[in-house]
Design an enzyme around this catalytic site. Structure first.
Site, PDB file in Angstrom:
ATOM      1  N   ARG A  80      39.731  42.372  32.378  1.00 52.88           N
ATOM      2  CA  ARG A  80      38.920  43.382  31.924  1.00 52.88           C
ATOM      3  C   ARG A  80      39.804  44.409  31.427  1.00 52.88           C
ATOM      4  O   ARG A  80      41.155  44.783  31.905  1.00 52.88           O
ATOM      5  CB  ARG A  80      38.294  44.176  33.418  1.00 52.88           C
ATOM      6  CG  ARG A  80      36.947  43.513  33.666  1.00 52.88           C
ATOM      7  CD  ARG A  80      36.142  44.282  34.843  1.00 52.88           C
ATOM      8  NE  ARG A  80      37.191  44.319  36.031  1.00 52.88           N
ATOM      9  CZ  ARG A  80      37.944  45.183  36.442  1.00 52.88           C
ATOM     10  NH1 ARG A  80      37.649  46.400  35.841  1.00 52.88           N
ATOM     11  NH2 ARG A  80      38.686  45.155  37.503  1.00 52.88           N
ATOM     12  N   TYR A 133      36.193  37.308  27.679  1.00 51.85           N
ATOM     13  CA  TYR A 133      36.792  37.195  29.155  1.00 51.85           C
ATOM     14  C   TYR A 133      35.659  37.706  30.257  1.00 51.85           C
ATOM     15  O   TYR A 133      35.285  39.070  30.002  1.00 51.85           O
ATOM     16  CB  TYR A 133      38.050  37.685  29.415  1.00 51.85           C
ATOM     17  CG  TYR A 133      38.569  37.352  30.902  1.00 51.85           C
ATOM     18  CD1 TYR A 133      39.238  36.105  31.065  1.00 51.85           C
ATOM     19  CD2 TYR A 133      38.390  38.215  32.149  1.00 51.85           C
ATOM     20  CE1 TYR A 133      39.525  35.672  32.242  1.00 51.85           C
ATOM     21  CE2 TYR A 133      38.983  37.951  33.140  1.00 51.85           C
ATOM     22  CZ  TYR A 133      39.390  36.393  33.377  1.00 51.85           C
ATOM     23  OH  TYR A 133      39.741  36.115  34.727  1.00 51.85           O
ATOM     24  N   LYS A 143      29.521  43.078  35.660  1.00 52.42           N
ATOM     25  CA  LYS A 143      29.973  44.371  35.776  1.00 52.42           C
ATOM     26  C   LYS A 143      28.990  45.223  34.902  1.00 52.42           C
ATOM     27  O   LYS A 143      28.711  46.510  35.384  1.00 52.42           O
ATOM     28  CB  LYS A 143      31.468  44.560  35.492  1.00 52.42           C
ATOM     29  CG  LYS A 143      32.171  43.584  36.532  1.00 52.42           C
ATOM     30  CD  LYS A 143      31.880  44.082  38.044  1.00 52.42           C
ATOM     31  CE  LYS A 143      32.451  43.404  38.914  1.00 52.42           C
ATOM     32  NZ  LYS A 143      33.707  42.629  39.251  1.00 52.42           N
ATOM     33  N   HIS A 199      29.839  47.628  44.367  1.00 49.10           N
ATOM     34  CA  HIS A 199      31.034  46.417  44.146  1.00 49.10           C
ATOM     35  C   HIS A 199      31.128  45.963  45.501  1.00 49.10           C
ATOM     36  O   HIS A 199      32.249  46.152  46.095  1.00 49.10           O
ATOM     37  CB  HIS A 199      32.037  47.186  43.661  1.00 49.10           C
ATOM     38  CG  HIS A 199      32.959  46.131  42.994  1.00 49.10           C
ATOM     39  ND1 HIS A 199      34.415  46.355  42.643  1.00 49.10           N
ATOM     40  CD2 HIS A 199      32.888  44.528  42.703  1.00 49.10           C
ATOM     41  CE1 HIS A 199      34.841  45.348  42.463  1.00 49.10           C
ATOM     42  NE2 HIS A 199      34.302  44.281  42.387  1.00 49.10           N
ATOM     43  N   SER A 223      38.760  45.038  42.826  1.00 52.26           N
ATOM     44  CA  SER A 223      38.776  43.763  42.440  1.00 52.26           C
ATOM     45  C   SER A 223      40.277  43.051  42.791  1.00 52.26           C
ATOM     46  O   SER A 223      41.283  43.830  42.945  1.00 52.26           O
ATOM     47  CB  SER A 223      39.153  43.929  40.660  1.00 52.26           C
ATOM     48  OG  SER A 223      38.039  44.506  40.635  1.00 52.26           O
ATOM     49  N   ALA A 224      40.157  41.854  43.125  1.00 53.95           N
ATOM     50  CA  ALA A 224      41.290  41.022  43.715  1.00 53.95           C
ATOM     51  C   ALA A 224      41.687  41.711  45.075  1.00 53.95           C
ATOM     52  O   ALA A 224      43.037  41.772  45.171  1.00 53.95           O
ATOM     53  CB  ALA A 224      42.096  40.856  42.805  1.00 53.95           C
ATOM     54  N   CYS A 225      40.671  42.232  45.611  1.00 56.70           N
ATOM     55  CA  CYS A 225      41.214  42.768  47.334  1.00 56.70           C
ATOM     56  C   CYS A 225      40.510  42.100  48.326  1.00 56.70           C
ATOM     57  O   CYS A 225      40.670  42.711  49.506  1.00 56.70           O
ATOM     58  CB  CYS A 225      41.143  44.276  47.118  1.00 56.70           C
ATOM     59  SG  CYS A 225      42.381  44.983  46.025  1.00 56.70           S
ATOM     60  N   GLY A 226      40.057  41.018  48.143  1.00 59.19           N
ATOM     61  CA  GLY A 226      39.468  40.280  49.286  1.00 59.19           C
ATOM     62  C   GLY A 226      37.895  40.142  49.445  1.00 59.19           C
ATOM     63  O   GLY A 226      37.611  39.688  50.572  1.00 59.19           O
ATOM     64  N   LYS A 227      36.999  40.367  48.523  1.00 62.56           N
ATOM     65  CA  LYS A 227      35.756  40.337  48.761  1.00 62.56           C
ATOM     66  C   LYS A 227      35.276  38.765  48.835  1.00 62.56           C
ATOM     67  O   LYS A 227      34.676  38.433  49.919  1.00 62.56           O
ATOM     68  CB  LYS A 227      34.889  40.900  47.645  1.00 62.56           C
ATOM     69  CG  LYS A 227      34.965  42.352  47.582  1.00 62.56           C
ATOM     70  CD  LYS A 227      33.925  43.089  46.543  1.00 62.56           C
ATOM     71  CE  LYS A 227      34.351  42.484  45.047  1.00 62.56           C
ATOM     72  NZ  LYS A 227      36.006  42.830  44.637  1.00 62.56           N
ATOM     73  N   ASP A 270      30.472  39.760  45.518  1.00 63.84           N
ATOM     74  CA  ASP A 270      31.106  40.852  44.497  1.00 63.84           C
ATOM     75  C   ASP A 270      30.030  41.995  44.248  1.00 63.84           C
ATOM     76  O   ASP A 270      30.626  42.997  43.971  1.00 63.84           O
ATOM     77  CB  ASP A 270      31.405  40.124  42.958  1.00 63.84           C
ATOM     78  CG  ASP A 270      32.309  40.707  42.028  1.00 63.84           C
ATOM     79  OD1 ASP A 270      33.322  41.345  42.733  1.00 63.84           O
ATOM     80  OD2 ASP A 270      31.831  41.226  41.066  1.00 63.84           O
ATOM     81  N   ARG A 324      40.332  32.318  37.171  1.00 65.98           N
ATOM     82  CA  ARG A 324      39.019  32.264  37.873  1.00 65.98           C
ATOM     83  C   ARG A 324      38.460  30.759  37.948  1.00 65.98           C
ATOM     84  O   ARG A 324      38.446  30.118  36.992  1.00 65.98           O
ATOM     85  CB  ARG A 324      38.402  33.390  37.169  1.00 65.98           C
ATOM     86  CG  ARG A 324      38.766  34.885  37.096  1.00 65.98           C
ATOM     87  CD  ARG A 324      38.137  35.542  38.164  1.00 65.98           C
ATOM     88  NE  ARG A 324      38.774  36.816  38.175  1.00 65.98           N
ATOM     89  CZ  ARG A 324      38.448  37.836  39.216  1.00 65.98           C
ATOM     90  NH1 ARG A 324      37.233  37.647  39.793  1.00 65.98           N
ATOM     91  NH2 ARG A 324      39.045  38.846  39.395  1.00 65.98           N
ATOM     92  N   ARG A 362      44.084  47.782  49.219  1.00 60.83           N
ATOM     93  CA  ARG A 362      45.214  47.339  49.440  1.00 60.83           C
ATOM     94  C   ARG A 362      46.278  48.562  49.469  1.00 60.83           C
ATOM     95  O   ARG A 362      46.630  48.993  48.524  1.00 60.83           O
ATOM     96  CB  ARG A 362      45.959  46.736  48.073  1.00 60.83           C
ATOM     97  CG  ARG A 362      45.410  45.270  47.978  1.00 60.83           C
ATOM     98  CD  ARG A 362      46.030  44.666  46.743  1.00 60.83           C
ATOM     99  NE  ARG A 362      45.371  43.232  46.588  1.00 60.83           N
ATOM    100  CZ  ARG A 362      45.968  42.158  47.078  1.00 60.83           C
ATOM    101  NH1 ARG A 362      46.906  42.060  47.512  1.00 60.83           N
ATOM    102  NH2 ARG A 362      45.133  41.083  46.680  1.00 60.83           N
TER     103      ARG A 362
END
Ligand code: GTP
Ligand code: SPV
Ligand code: MN
Length: 584
Positions: free
Chosen positions: A70, A198, A207, A227, A249-253, A278, A366, A397
């Protein structure tokens, strides 16, 4: 009677006049259509066939190497007044924005096919679901939208019945970062995206619609577009508690949404049910509880780090009928990323793998896969009324300071915990990685309006008759002096969820601290964990001096939202700050 599809047809005509495609294809969402698209993309090189023996129906897409995430600096919320977009968004006046981006769209589809994609976000018969139509010139987008949404004929029928839909116009353009914009017009319920193929920039149902436009709609209609993952935790008594969790984003969902219970828990009969990984849309039901649906139908998940040890359910899901984007490939043509066994021979850009070039798979590579392929997929995910939410969890994080888990005393304190969230940036967006920033409710890149109004909207749910979920904050990412994570994470995160459920049921006492409630000694089950008492102590420790500094920073941050910030959050911030001062 004039068909309600007329508005759609008129808009498709208008767009075709502007972009001048040579063909227009209305997507019906059928298998035949999907297979034809795949064949076409195999011919053009948009897709590369992977090993069909090990990965039937799996393909690789390599995006332009400067188009892999993004682009927050090119993403705009275009409301009539700048104030409505808030300091949390980049803003452009709607007229100016339309002018700029329409100039790029002018003639951009010449010689190409324009696809019209009717889609529904949420179960097709759900009153909480909302429809949209994306027009795009990218067959890759069509293929992904088919997996990620309820796309095609059924959605078109619902649009015909309802009339209203969110308009999304997309072209990959020249893939030139200098000619790229992702623009949102919440007042017009429309999106225009140019110059990127993308993920979140191009799959407009995700999103752009389900968060930025939907959050705007949700505010005026009394619901929440968040989110968040949604996961059901079934205890040995057979009760299922649904948890909605917001991590940036990219923190474990995705990982928490499909976690596999640790061995002892499995033997005891704990089960996990995946509803979403997500996005979560929720609204109060007649009983005062919040009911949630997952508006998506698939997962667009982070590949690196996905392994049998961390997320075996995701790995099982992507063993067939999956599109991989920007992963590496092994000698026998299997998809590969960091965290998997085996050796890559070709990197994400298609070059012979050389460690000197960095990771073999792009850190934001992805997989796109139907949610139905997940072994823990819950039949409740199709429930038109949604699932009742027992707990809302915020987290990010945070290498230091923030304890493993914290419970808010009440809703307002919980909203403060969400608003105050901070997290290190990740590869999901372009820019520097590992920089700590505030990311309220994990919505910094996705809230389609002023954060002050958004916090006030959250506060508005705290009404007489409401039976709101308890709110918690977690941090799986605390690091020790050696730079290693202190908490094992992944499946063991269930231990923390077990404590939350015990708190919800009144089965755990908890321990008050100035910043919230933490597990009392021995309340967190650590049997079978290789975790010494000192490390556990560090994970749950509340550093009063550190938190005083943090509360001051939170105060400054809240202040930046000016008059639109609800007073109750200022009051709450001051209450926590003075509790800390008294304890010091
Ligand atoms: P988006 O799809 O970008 O919104 O990301 P997400 O929030 O779904 O994150 P995801 O679950 O894909 O995890 C991102 C990265 O964090 C992966 O590399 C995971 O392996 C890693 N990760 C997830 N959960 C944990 C955890 O509990 N502990 C640790 N140390 N890492 C984790
Ligand atoms: C995220 O960045 O939060 C994602 C991936 O889930 S994208 O669809 O690109 O937004
Ligand atoms: Mn996400």
């Amino acid at each position: 009677m004039a068909s309600k599809l007329e508005a759609l047809e008129r808009w498709v005509d208008e767009v075709a006049k502007l972009t001048r495609p040579s063909h227009i294809h209305w997507c019906d969402g059928s298998d035949d259509e999907y297979q034809a698209l795949v064949q076409q993309m195999l011919q053009t090189g948009d897709l590369i066939e992977l090993n069909q023996q090990t990965h039937p129906g799996c393909y690789l897409h390599r995006s332009n190497h400067a188009d892999v995430a993004r682009v927050e600096h090119l993403t705009f919320v275009c409301t009539q007044t700048e104030e409505d977009a808030g300091p949390n968004n980049h803003w452009m006046a709607p007229n100016e924005a339309h002018g700029k981006i329409d100039a790029l769209f002018d003639g951009c589809m010449q010689g190409r096919t324009m696809y019209v994609i009717p889609y529904c976000m949420g179960p097709i018969d759900s009153p909480l679901a909302r429809c949209g139509v994306e027009i795009t010139d990218s067959p890759y987008v069509v293929a992904n939208m088919r997996t990620m949404t309820r796309m095609g004929a059924a959605a078109q029928t619902r649009i015909e019945r309802e009339g209203g839909f969110v308009k999304g116009l997309h072209s990959t353009g020249e893939l030139d970062p200098e000619r790229r914009f992702i623009m949102h017009f919440p007042e017009e319920l429309s999106i225009k995206s140019y110059g990127s193929g993308y993920g979140g920039n191009a799959l407009l149902g995700k999103k752009c619609h389900a968060l930025r436009i939907a959050s705007w709609q949700a505010r005026s209609e009394g619901w929440l577009a968040e989110h968040m993952l949604i996961v059901g935790i079934e205890n040995p008594q057979g009760e299922t508690h649904y948890v909605a969790a917001a991590f940036p984003s990219a923190c474990g969902k995705t990982n928490l949404a499909m976690l596999i219970p640790p061995e002892g828990y499995r033997q005891d009969g704990w089960k996990v049910w995946t509803i979403g990984d997500d996005i979560c849309w929720m609204r109060p039901g007649s009983d005062g509880r919040l009911y949630a649906i997952n508006p998506e139908a698939g997962f667009f998940g982070v590949a690196p780090g996905t392994s049998a040890a961390t997320n075996a359910n995701a790995l099982a899901s992507v063993s067939r009928d999956t599109i991989f984007t920007n992963v590496a490939v092994t000698a026998d043509n299997q998809p590969w990323w960091e965290g998997l066994p085996g050796t890559p021979v070709t990197d994400w850009r298609g070059r012979p793998y050389d460690p000197a070039n960095g990771p073999a798979a792009h850190p934001n590579s992805r997989f796109t896969v139907s949610a139905k392929q997940c072994p823990t997929w819950s039949p409740k995910a199709e429930d038109a009324q949604g699932v009742p939410i027992s707990a809302i969890v915020f987290g990010g994080r945070r290498p230091s300071l923030v304890p493993l888990v914290l419970e808010a005393r009440d809703w307002t304190h919980g909203v403060l915990l969400g608003a105050a969230m901070g997290s290190e940036t990740t590869a999901a967006a372009t820019g520097e990685v590992g920089v700590l920033r505030r990311d309220s409710m994990a919505m910094k890149p996705f809230c389609g309006y002023h954060y002050g109004d958004y916090f006030a909207h959250w506060q508005s749910f705290d009404q007489a008759g409401a039976h709101l979920p308890k709110i918690f904050h977690v941090n799986w990412f605390r690091k020790g002096r050696d730079g290693k994570f202190l908490w094992p994470g992944f499946g063991d995160n269930l231990r923390v969820l077990e404590w939350m459920i015990a708190r919800i049921k009144g089965d755990a006492a908890g321990m008050e601290t100035p910043i919230g409630i933490v597990p009392a000694p021995n309340e967190l089950r650590t049997t079978g964990l290789n975790l010494d008492a000192a490390t556990l102590g560090e994970l749950l420790d509340v550093d009063h001096a550190g938190w005083q500094t943090e509360l001051a920073a939170i105060g400054d941050y809240l202040h930046s939202f000016g008059k639109r910030l609800p007073k109750s959050l200022h009051v709450e911030q001051q209450r926590v700050a003075s509790a800390l001062a008294q304890a010091a």
